[in-house]
Motif scaffolding. Structure first.
Motif, PDB file in Angstrom:
ATOM      1  N   UNK B 154     -50.423 -23.097  28.672  1.00 42.09           N
ATOM      2  CA  UNK B 154     -49.588 -23.074  27.481  1.00 42.09           C
ATOM      3  C   UNK B 154     -48.236 -23.685  27.812  1.00 42.09           C
ATOM      4  N   UNK B 156     -44.356 -23.799  28.246  1.00 46.86           N
ATOM      5  CA  UNK B 156     -43.487 -22.653  28.537  1.00 46.86           C
ATOM      6  C   UNK B 156     -42.646 -22.277  27.326  1.00 46.86           C
ATOM      7  N   UNK B 220     -50.186 -22.356  40.599  1.00 48.11           N
ATOM      8  CA  UNK B 220     -48.949 -23.145  40.605  1.00 48.11           C
ATOM      9  C   UNK B 220     -49.027 -24.248  39.563  1.00 48.11           C
ATOM     10  N   UNK B 222     -50.415 -24.116  36.944  1.00 49.12           N
ATOM     11  CA  UNK B 222     -50.258 -23.485  35.644  1.00 49.12           C
ATOM     12  C   UNK B 222     -48.798 -23.076  35.416  1.00 49.12           C
ATOM     13  N   UNK B 223     -47.922 -23.340  36.396  1.00 53.76           N
ATOM     14  CA  UNK B 223     -46.497 -23.104  36.197  1.00 53.76           C
ATOM     15  C   UNK B 223     -45.931 -21.899  36.924  1.00 53.76           C
ATOM     16  N   UNK B 224     -46.725 -21.233  37.721  1.00 56.83           N
ATOM     17  CA  UNK B 224     -46.224 -20.063  38.454  1.00 56.83           C
ATOM     18  C   UNK B 224     -45.398 -20.537  39.649  1.00 56.83           C
ATOM     19  N   UNK B 225     -44.191 -19.978  39.800  1.00 55.11           N
ATOM     20  CA  UNK B 225     -43.356 -20.341  40.942  1.00 55.11           C
ATOM     21  C   UNK B 225     -43.517 -19.275  42.015  1.00 55.11           C
TER      22      UNK B 225
END
Lengths: 329, 482
Positions: B154, B156, B220, B222-225
């Motif tokens: 999705x 952010x 990651x 998928x945007x995970x830091x």
């Protein structure tokens, strides 16, 4: 290249644009960890620790032996207190090595480490130059030194590289209002560290060298004994250095009944209380130096056991050091 | 003659290839080799496609099992993977390490049927192996490119930030669930590599680190830091995160404090906690020393104390590091061992000895502070205790010494207080674990959630993921996303 991220003095993070580093070649280690996030390109993003652990200053204190590094590590500097340590890894296949924080400057976002080149990892660390980065830096770890405010004299004893670690603790006592007496020792004059740094806040500095080239001829315990004989109001003695030195200090102060704190350097892996490699026997109880210490009551520590446990990997250490193209001096 | 219409008897379960025991004890490569496409399709065809599938109820993260198996039976690996990832962030991990026999596969209706012809019990559908096949095959066909182009990533949403402390299975599940909804998730990990027990605990031969790395990379993408080397309670405090604008904080720091027996000689050189031994070998890659710098002592005669999966992992690791004899010392019998049957079977196949009904009373040194033997008290089983297991009782005078130069303690772990001491607002129970609301995972500190071993005490990967999923749902509701 957007590597040079401006950073506010208080150790918090500045948002910056992510686009550049995504496209640049040869990412430094911290960039690799954050990974490429295509849809974040060009957006404001918190870079966090991306520039952490770069060597800002390198100063050889004793050629071929002892080096001082000032590292850019604002998130560690912001929280570091006297007595804390860090765990670092020099390279991607490296081992985790604990080193005491010799000084911290939260305003500049830096910490200072002082190390003796003893084996492969410290040798590799010594190969890094200013501007280069460590692969990993984790901290601050351990319980900070217990410092009660007050004016009573505190004697801080440092031996060899331990003088640097002792320096941060002594500074903490001085800031809490104590009269600090620094007792430092080494084999010879040119192996002494941090004498000027200690002068900035010490009430008195007593120096002992084995060959008598500076201060009194003998050991730090000789200088300490003279001091304790002449002064009855000492609140605490803190000793940081090689195990035999800390043991000798503890044995010396016992009959005087002076509270004696030692900073133990047992073998560590994670440094966060997960494995018990660093366990030490204090007053008959198992304690983990990484989370219960590293400072303990010197009169309660089983130094024989500590020495034996420190020697567990001697053959490996020797082999690793020889294979990295160096030899024990 | 009119043929009577009967359902065909399901075929037997498709076996999975394994490295032979004689070969695998000489390496750290994965023991189970996985299904081929043909094998997976054949196994998938065994599923009866129940209308009310019991297997889904048996899965702590409620995977749509008949759904993904239908796709596999048709040869649609991508479709199957998509269904798995809807509810499970780590399918390649779960397919390998879940105790399926007590979860999805234990509930499978096939496993409760008997073959009419032979009268033998049938085996359940190999759900774990199929999950593993789908995840591995999809990843081999370049998962990340595929993922980033999909609606599962999705866009952010502005200003929605959630922090996870610890990067083990529970946090990774929270991160996967929330980031798919567009929340910016930051994970703070104390060690230098993310994954928690998946990287420092479970050995390479059961769960390859590359497999774990791939699933973390998918998160990651998928945007995970993920920030490594950040110690919760030391480098970063829970209150710092709440002050920094994180709307929720998830605590998933596990139960990593090793237990010791407290018997004489425990500080002798050669006595390890399983945590230390496995961390050196797995996280430090000490099996590849000196290419990696972390050393580990290679014991000749190794005693592993304990009967759980960690004990099996430590024993099998010691064999691979060249031990001549490895004994598992356990105070009850093989039947009471908490380890998975499969793990005990693998260990025995590889040559591990079982020293049952023995309790260590001391570590004996060689006079130079090195371990020389374990002093063991013979036990017998008495009456069942409150837990229903027979209580081991000492046989008076029956004491012997087991010579060994290495002892590895796998007798359980407790709650690590590093983070908790820094967060006194979070209520703990009498064992030092965090008290949470069972439905939401919320702690006594509003906005702060917890799950996994730091709540339940040492349990399994999949239970931690189930707890993560519950907390993630609650956080999503709180943020108005559901």
């Amino acid at each position: 290249m957007a590597y040079k991220v401006p950073r506010p003095a208080d150790g918090t993070f500045l948002p910056c644009v992510i686009a550049d580093y995504m496209t640049s070649e040869g990412h430094p280690p911290q960039h690799r960890k954050t990974g490429a996030i295509p849809w974040l390109a060009g957006k404001l993003y918190f870079l966090g620790d991306i520039m952490a652990a770069r060597i800002i200053r390198k100063e050889v204190l004793i050629p071929g032996q002892t080096t001082k590094l000032v590292l850019d590590a604002p998130h560690v500097a912001a929280k570091a207190k006297p007595g804390n340590f860090v765990i670092l890894r020099v390279h991607g296949k490296g081992e985790r090595v604990p080193l005491t924080i010799a000084d911290a400057d939260p305003q500049q976002g830096t910490i200072t480490l002082v190390y003796l080149v003893l084996g492969k990892s410290t040798w590799l660390l010594n190969q890094l130059e200013e501007g280069q980065e460590l692969n990993d830096l984790c901290g601050p770890l351990g319980r900070p030194t217990h410092i009660e405010p007050g004016p009573e004299p505190v004697v801080c004893v440092g031996g060899g590289t331990g003088i640097a670690a002792m320096h941060h603790i002594a500074k903490g006592f001085a800031r809490a209002g104590h009269e600090v007496v620094s007792v430092i020792g080494a084999r010879a004059k040119d192996l002494l560290l941090f004498e000027n740094e200690l002068r900035a806040f010490s009430h008195e500095i007593l120096v002992a060298t084995n060959d008598g080239s500076h201060g009194i001829k003998g050991f730090v315990t000789d200088a300490l004994r003279d001091y304790l004989d002449a002064h009855k109001n000492v609140a605490e003695v803190v000793a940081v250095g090689p195990v035999p030195m800390m043991e000798a200090v503890a044995n010396l102060t016992r009959p005087y009944g002076v509270k004696t704190t030692v900073s133990l350097n047992s073998i560590m892996i994670d440094g966060i209380g997960m494995c018990g490699a660093c366990r030490v026997n204090v007053g008959g109880k198992i304690q983990f130096a990484c989370v219960d210490g590293p400072e303990f009551d010197g009169h309660q520590v089983d130094f024989v056991e500590l020495r034996e446990r420190l020697s567990a990997y001697k053959p490996h250490e020797l082999k690793s050091y020889q294979e990295c193209g160096c030899s024990h001096g | 003659m009119a043929e009577k219409k009967t359902k065909p008897t399901p075929k037997p379960r498709v076996a999975m290839r394994e490295q032979p025991a004689i070969e695998r004890v000489g390496n750290f490569s994965e023991v189970a080799l996985g299904y081929t496409r043909e094998q997976a399709m054949a196994e998938a065809a065994r599923c009866l496609q129940c209308r009310k599938p019991a297997c889904v109820k048996g899965c702590p993260v409620e995977i749509n099992i008949p759904g993904f198996i239908t796709r596999l039976a048709e040869g649609d690996v991508r479709g199957a993977y998509g269904i798995l990832r809807e509810t499970n962030s780590l399918p390649a991990v779960c397919g390998r390490v879940c105790p399926q026999e007590v979860q999805c596969e234990g509930a499978c209706i096939l496993g409760q049927m008997t073959d009419k012809a032979s009268g033998e019990k049938l085996e359940p559908v190999a759900i774990g192996r199929l999950e593993r096949f789908a995840a591995d095959t999809f990843a081999a066909e370049s998962a990340c490119d595929e993922l980033t182009g999909k609606p599962v990533c999705a866009m952010p949403r502005d200003g929605l930030k959630v922090a996870c402390i610890g990067s083990g299975p529970s946090s990774l599940t929270v991160a996967g669930y929330l980031s798919a909804l567009g929340v910016q998730v930051t994970i703070f990990e104390a060690l230098h590599e993310p994954g928690g027990v998946l990287v420092y605990g479970i050995p390479e031969f059961r769960l390859p680190k590359a497999t774990v790395g791939r699933e973390i990379d998918a998160l990651r993408a998928q945007g995970v830091e993920i920030r490594c080397n950040w110690v919760g309670g030391k480098t970063v405090a829970v209150r710092d995160l709440l002050n920094d604008g994180y709307q929720a904080v998830f605590i998933g720091v596990g139960a990593g404090l090793p237990k010791f027996l407290g018997v004489p000689g425990e500080s002798l050189v050669g006595v390890y906690s399983a945590n230390e031994y496995l961390t050196r070998v797995n996280l430090g890659r000490a099996y590849d020393y000196p290419a990696y710098d972390t050393p580990v002592t290679r014991g000749k005669h190794v005693a592993v104390i304990g009967g759980g999966n960690v004990a099996m992992d430590a024993a099998r690791t010691a064999l691979r590091l060249g031990a001549e004899r490895v004994s598992i010392v356990y105070r009850r019998t093989r039947e009471e061992m908490p380890a998975r049957r499969e793990e005990i079977h693998h260990a025995l196949e590889e040559g591990v000895h079982l020293e049952m009904l023995c309790n260590p009373t001391a570590y004996v040194g060689d006079g130079k502070h090195r371990l020389a033997a374990l002093r063991l008290q013979r036990m017998c089983l008495g009456a069942p205790d409150a837990s229903g297991r027979c209580r081991p009782e000492a046989i008076p005078g029956d004491v012997f010494e087991l010579p060994c130069d290495q002892a590895i303690l796998a007798v359980g772990t407790g709650s690590n207080r590093v983070l908790l001491q820094d967060t006194p607002e979070v209520t703990l129970n009498k064992w030092g674990y965090i008290v949470v609301d069972e439905e939401t995972g919320e702690t006594s500190l509003p906005g702060v959630y917890a799950g996994g071993d730091i709540v339940t005490g040492a349990a399994t990967v999949i239970l931690a993921m189930g707890a993560g999923r519950r907390a993630a749902k609650a956080i999503a509701r709180k943020l108005g996303l559901q």
